[in-house]
Design a protein around this motif. Structure first.
Motif, PDB file in Angstrom:
ATOM      1  N   ARG A 205       0.833  -1.198   0.000  1.00 45.58           N
ATOM      2  CA  ARG A 205       0.000   0.000   0.000  1.00 45.58           C
ATOM      3  C   ARG A 205       0.869   1.249   0.000  1.00 45.58           C
ATOM      4  O   ARG A 205       2.062   1.179   0.339  1.00 45.58           O
ATOM      5  N   THR A 206       0.247   2.362  -0.377  1.00 45.12           N
ATOM      6  CA  THR A 206       0.937   3.651  -0.383  1.00 45.12           C
ATOM      7  C   THR A 206       0.437   4.450   0.810  1.00 45.12           C
ATOM      8  O   THR A 206      -0.777   4.595   1.000  1.00 45.12           O
ATOM      9  N   HIS A 207       1.371   4.958   1.621  1.00 45.43           N
ATOM     10  CA  HIS A 207       0.966   5.714   2.802  1.00 45.43           C
ATOM     11  C   HIS A 207       0.292   7.017   2.377  1.00 45.43           C
ATOM     12  O   HIS A 207       0.870   7.784   1.601  1.00 45.43           O
ATOM     13  N   PRO A 208      -0.935   7.286   2.845  1.00 46.67           N
ATOM     14  CA  PRO A 208      -1.658   8.463   2.351  1.00 46.67           C
ATOM     15  C   PRO A 208      -1.012   9.789   2.741  1.00 46.67           C
ATOM     16  O   PRO A 208      -1.302  10.817   2.121  1.00 46.67           O
ATOM     17  N   GLU A 209      -0.150   9.808   3.762  1.00 50.13           N
ATOM     18  CA  GLU A 209       0.474  11.073   4.174  1.00 50.13           C
ATOM     19  C   GLU A 209       1.910  11.209   3.666  1.00 50.13           C
ATOM     20  O   GLU A 209       2.333  12.296   3.315  1.00 50.13           O
ATOM     21  N   THR A 210       2.670  10.119   3.656  1.00 51.35           N
ATOM     22  CA  THR A 210       4.088  10.220   3.251  1.00 51.35           C
ATOM     23  C   THR A 210       4.307   9.820   1.800  1.00 51.35           C
ATOM     24  O   THR A 210       5.344  10.130   1.226  1.00 51.35           O
ATOM     25  N   PHE A 216       1.603  -4.759   3.243  1.00 54.84           N
ATOM     26  CA  PHE A 216       0.364  -4.678   4.015  1.00 54.84           C
ATOM     27  C   PHE A 216      -0.328  -6.044   4.036  1.00 54.84           C
ATOM     28  O   PHE A 216      -1.462  -6.207   3.595  1.00 54.84           O
ATOM     29  N   VAL A 217       0.416  -7.036   4.494  1.00 55.38           N
ATOM     30  CA  VAL A 217      -0.148  -8.356   4.771  1.00 55.38           C
ATOM     31  C   VAL A 217       0.274  -8.709   6.188  1.00 55.38           C
ATOM     32  O   VAL A 217       1.286  -8.190   6.677  1.00 55.38           O
ATOM     33  N   ASN A 218      -0.494  -9.566   6.856  1.00 53.15           N
ATOM     34  CA  ASN A 218      -0.125  -9.932   8.230  1.00 53.15           C
ATOM     35  C   ASN A 218      -0.672 -11.312   8.577  1.00 53.15           C
ATOM     36  O   ASN A 218      -1.743 -11.708   8.102  1.00 53.15           O
ATOM     37  N   PRO A 219       0.078 -12.052   9.415  1.00 56.41           N
ATOM     38  CA  PRO A 219      -0.342 -13.421   9.754  1.00 56.41           C
ATOM     39  C   PRO A 219      -1.669 -13.478  10.505  1.00 56.41           C
ATOM     40  O   PRO A 219      -2.333 -14.515  10.487  1.00 56.41           O
ATOM     41  N   GLY A 220      -2.065 -12.392  11.157  1.00 60.25           N
ATOM     42  CA  GLY A 220      -3.310 -12.397  11.918  1.00 60.25           C
ATOM     43  C   GLY A 220      -4.527 -12.513  11.025  1.00 60.25           C
ATOM     44  O   GLY A 220      -5.460 -13.270  11.332  1.00 60.25           O
ATOM     45  N   PHE A 221      -4.555 -11.767   9.926  1.00 62.70           N
ATOM     46  CA  PHE A 221      -5.801 -11.649   9.178  1.00 62.70           C
ATOM     47  C   PHE A 221      -5.704 -11.883   7.670  1.00 62.70           C
ATOM     48  O   PHE A 221      -6.744 -12.009   7.012  1.00 62.70           O
ATOM     49  N   ASP A 264       1.317   3.862  14.082  1.00 61.40           N
ATOM     50  CA  ASP A 264       0.711   4.059  12.771  1.00 61.40           C
ATOM     51  C   ASP A 264       0.377   2.668  12.249  1.00 61.40           C
ATOM     52  O   ASP A 264       1.263   1.915  11.851  1.00 61.40           O
ATOM     53  N   ASN A 265      -0.910   2.329  12.252  1.00 60.57           N
ATOM     54  CA  ASN A 265      -1.368   0.986  11.889  1.00 60.57           C
ATOM     55  C   ASN A 265      -1.294   0.741  10.386  1.00 60.57           C
ATOM     56  O   ASN A 265      -1.483  -0.370   9.923  1.00 60.57           O
ATOM     57  N   ARG A 266      -1.025   1.823   9.612  1.00 59.12           N
ATOM     58  CA  ARG A 266      -0.970   1.697   8.161  1.00 59.12           C
ATOM     59  C   ARG A 266       0.358   1.134   7.706  1.00 59.12           C
ATOM     60  O   ARG A 266       0.473   0.612   6.601  1.00 59.12           O
ATOM     61  N   THR A 267       1.379   1.245   8.550  1.00 64.83           N
ATOM     62  CA  THR A 267       2.728   0.890   8.108  1.00 64.83           C
ATOM     63  C   THR A 267       3.519   0.114   9.182  1.00 64.83           C
ATOM     64  O   THR A 267       4.739   0.200   9.230  1.00 64.83           O
ATOM     65  N   THR A 268       2.787  -0.637  10.006  1.00 63.31           N
ATOM     66  CA  THR A 268       3.433  -1.481  11.020  1.00 63.31           C
ATOM     67  C   THR A 268       2.608  -2.750  11.203  1.00 63.31           C
ATOM     68  O   THR A 268       1.434  -2.804  10.847  1.00 63.31           O
ATOM     69  N   MET A 269       3.227  -3.766  11.780  1.00 64.16           N
ATOM     70  CA  MET A 269       2.459  -4.829  12.441  1.00 64.16           C
ATOM     71  C   MET A 269       3.056  -4.991  13.833  1.00 64.16           C
ATOM     72  O   MET A 269       4.151  -4.489  14.113  1.00 64.16           O
ATOM     73  N   HIS A 270       2.328  -5.664  14.711  1.00 64.99           N
ATOM     74  CA  HIS A 270       2.800  -5.759  16.094  1.00 64.99           C
ATOM     75  C   HIS A 270       2.512  -7.127  16.689  1.00 64.99           C
ATOM     76  O   HIS A 270       1.740  -7.922  16.123  1.00 64.99           O
ATOM     77  N   TYR A 271       3.120  -7.375  17.827  1.00 59.24           N
ATOM     78  CA  TYR A 271       3.040  -8.682  18.501  1.00 59.24           C
ATOM     79  C   TYR A 271       3.196  -8.439  19.992  1.00 59.24           C
ATOM     80  O   TYR A 271       4.206  -7.883  20.430  1.00 59.24           O
ATOM     81  N   ARG A 292      -9.386   3.891   3.282  1.00 61.82           N
ATOM     82  CA  ARG A 292      -9.291   2.656   2.499  1.00 61.82           C
ATOM     83  C   ARG A 292      -7.871   2.567   1.920  1.00 61.82           C
ATOM     84  O   ARG A 292      -7.424   3.492   1.245  1.00 61.82           O
ATOM     85  N   PRO A 293      -7.138   1.476   2.169  1.00 58.09           N
ATOM     86  CA  PRO A 293      -5.787   1.354   1.635  1.00 58.09           C
ATOM     87  C   PRO A 293      -5.764   1.374   0.104  1.00 58.09           C
ATOM     88  O   PRO A 293      -6.669   0.848  -0.537  1.00 58.09           O
ATOM     89  N   PHE A 294      -4.737   2.002  -0.484  1.00 54.07           N
ATOM     90  CA  PHE A 294      -4.578   2.001  -1.964  1.00 54.07           C
ATOM     91  C   PHE A 294      -3.128   1.807  -2.306  1.00 54.07           C
ATOM     92  O   PHE A 294      -2.273   1.887  -1.434  1.00 54.07           O
TER      93      PHE A 294
END
Ligand SMILES: [Fe+2]
Length: 294
Positions: A205-210, A216-221, A264-271, A292-294
């Protein structure tokens, strides 16, 4: 917002080479000036997750601080908030363990977290969230964040070319489907629903501000990548997850009671590390609406 403030937000200490910083010269119980809010927003974009040690905010002060950065969402699309604070989500695994023991309907919750980005199973996942450390074990219970922009930039060009145009399917039903069935309905961005329908987001995804690109994939979902065979999708996701969890892209935070962490949930994952046995750990979360991510 009001213009009086006690601080200017200049004391920013990076916590790793690419992600995480601590900000100590601000009292978040006081009104923030526009300059302070802009400096905090800038730090969030630069460091992806920022920490404010020893703030000890009440739930109302927590929500008030979050509101400087956007519209506050419900606690969670499925799980209700705490008491009268419908925007405050309480992370308390001792309570979740009790629920699990009492009710098979509680869903796929365990002691072990998975790397994840919050709520990517809806069309508009959050901009970010702010955690407030309420009860912290004497040892353990740290949280990890991964910088998914640095992870994307760490891919070879042919690999970037491969993932750039791909779309992934995200599905929250494995984790929250049974809870939703049990509760009857959920609500997100004003929309009520009775089932969690999978959604699609770009793999990069492209960050809407930067304007910067990130994985933008993650093992959770994330369930699969569209158009690939399941073998190809599984192999590609497995590789991306291992790559994103590379220690060079990760910061680990040791909490103390009263600390605040804003990511920033748009450009991180966490554990959230489940290494504290039966010790009590309670962290409250307030979430800011995203695009909406783009
Ligand atoms: Fe989370």
């Amino acid at each position: 917002m009001t213009t009086s403030t006690t601080s200017t937000v200049q004391d920013i200490t990076p916590l790793s080479g690419t992600i995480g910083a601590e900000i100590r010269d601000v009292d978040l119980r006081q009104p923030l000036s526009e300059d302070s809010v802009a400096a905090i927003r800038r730090a969030l974009l630069d460091y992806k997750v920022i920490f404010f040690p020893g703030q000890h905010l009440s739930p109302d002060e927590h929500k008030h601080f979050a509101a400087y950065f956007g519209e506050i969402t419900n606690a969670h699309p499925v799980i209700p908030g705490v008491g009268e604070h419908k925007e405050v989500f309480e992370l308390d695994y001792s309570r979740i363990r009790e629920l699990l023991a009492a009710d098979e309907q509680a869903g796929e919750y365990g002691d072990r977290d998975k790397w994840h980005t919050d709520v990517t199973f809806v069309k508009t996942p959050p901009l970010g969230s702010i955690l407030n450390a309420i009860v912290i074990p004497a040892a353990g219970g740290d949280t990890l964040w991964s910088d998914t922009q640095a992870a994307y930039e760490g891919l070879s060009q042919p690999f970037k070319d491969l993932v750039d145009g791909l779309t992934a399917v995200h599905d929250g039903s494995r984790t929250f489907g049974k809870v939703l069935d049990y509760l009857g309905e959920g609500e997100w961005d004003g929309e009520r629903f009775t089932e969690l329908v999978p959604v699609e987001h770009p793999v990069v995804r492209t960050h809407p501000e930067t304007g910067r690109r990130n994985l933008f994939v993650n093992p959770g979902f994330t369930r699969s990548i569209k158009g690939l065979t399941s073998k190809e999708s599984d192999a590609l996701l497995r590789h991306l997850y291992a790559h994103m969890a590379t220690p060079e892209y990760v910061v680990r935070y040791r909490w103390n009671q009263g600390d605040l962490g804003f990511w920033d949930n748009r450009t991180t994952m966490h554990y959230a590390i489940g290494d504290y046995g039966t010790a009590h750990r309670v962290i409250q979360r307030v979430t800011i609406r995203g695009d909406r991510p783009f």
